[in-house]
Design a protein around this motif. Sequence first.
Motif, PDB file in Angstrom:
ATOM      1  N   HIS A  16       0.829  -1.213   0.000  1.00  3.92           N
ATOM      2  CA  HIS A  16       0.000   0.000   0.000  1.00  3.92           C
ATOM      3  C   HIS A  16       0.864   1.265   0.000  1.00  3.92           C
ATOM      4  O   HIS A  16       0.339   2.366  -0.180  1.00  3.92           O
ATOM      5  CB  HIS A  16      -0.926   0.027   1.221  1.00  3.92           C
ATOM      6  CG  HIS A  16      -0.222   0.183   2.529  1.00  3.92           C
ATOM      7  ND1 HIS A  16       0.680  -0.746   2.996  1.00  3.92           N
ATOM      8  CD2 HIS A  16      -0.262   1.164   3.471  1.00  3.92           C
ATOM      9  CE1 HIS A  16       1.145  -0.364   4.173  1.00  3.92           C
ATOM     10  NE2 HIS A  16       0.598   0.797   4.479  1.00  3.92           N
ATOM     11  N   VAL A  40       0.136  -4.292   6.273  1.00  5.18           N
ATOM     12  CA  VAL A  40      -0.871  -3.431   5.631  1.00  5.18           C
ATOM     13  C   VAL A  40      -2.035  -3.203   6.575  1.00  5.18           C
ATOM     14  O   VAL A  40      -2.924  -4.054   6.726  1.00  5.18           O
ATOM     15  CB  VAL A  40      -1.351  -4.044   4.296  1.00  5.18           C
ATOM     16  CG1 VAL A  40      -2.412  -3.158   3.655  1.00  5.18           C
ATOM     17  CG2 VAL A  40      -0.173  -4.233   3.348  1.00  5.18           C
ATOM     18  N   ALA A  49      -3.441  -1.784  -1.529  1.00  5.38           N
ATOM     19  CA  ALA A  49      -2.284  -2.635  -1.832  1.00  5.38           C
ATOM     20  C   ALA A  49      -2.542  -3.464  -3.086  1.00  5.38           C
ATOM     21  O   ALA A  49      -1.677  -3.562  -3.975  1.00  5.38           O
ATOM     22  CB  ALA A  49      -1.973  -3.539  -0.643  1.00  5.38           C
TER      23      ALA A  49
END
Length: 297
Positions: A16, A40, A49
């Motif tokens: 991400h 994440v 992501a």
Amino acid sequence: MENDFLMRSLMFVPAHNEKLMESSLRRDVDVLLLDIEDSVQPIENKQLARDNIKKYAKEGKFKSKIIFPRVNDRESGHLLQDVYQLTISGINGFMYPKAKKGEDIYFFGKLLETIEYEKKFPKYTFKIIALIETPGAVMNIQDICTACPERLVAVAFGCEDFMTELGGKHDLEYQSIFSARSIIAMGAKANNVIPIDTVHIRVHDLEDLERNLIIGRNLGFEGMLVLNPKEIPLVHKYYSPSEEEITWAIEMLQLSKEAIAMGKGVAVKDNKFIGPPMVKMANNIIKKSELIKKNSI
């Protein structure tokens, strides 16, 4: 299955974070583990992501790297979206976390097979790296390594979760994880699977990293999970054949060839027999050297 992936260094990158994604593409790392799992957070970033990975793949930014996104496990509620969205060109396979037994890898392999069929990819296009993170998984290493032999290319050790579940403590000599590392390496090698050593948690201590790499190499590991790019040169040094090893391998193979031509079963060098195990080791060294050259072009 013929295993021709070069996996000396496998670096985690939070998918991400575009800044880290861009930086990772400039690194001399063999495999990028684009993370959709632990690093994440919050949960909303998982779709970001996935979108970043899809965008980079579409733009052809992964063409010089081996790409294995680390997906979420089967109990997370995110696995289907991870895999369905990322079974695309430019992705070599997936790192499956928290593999506890062979059933997990079998299930994941069948999920990939279903999606490959629907998307018209050839069967077994997408490979698997299993992340071994619990004492139970270590004890089930044979089961895990044989559950999906057409897809499973490597198993990697995750020592932090392992130590937490074990209730153990890290020590400076790494004795607390020695047995687990040995079992994982042996289980993998017994089934033509690449064993990947755990991350080095003292990321700024390169002397300690070197001590750790010597242990891993001696145990039979072929690569290491990487957290920091500064670790990559040392990791490659220890998981690449040295010039001395290559010279030795060439000499062993030549002496063996000459012995066979003369009708001898073994050759002798410096009062030492050169038998089948040494010839096999020499062949492995030459194969690894050629694979490194191929991937550096």
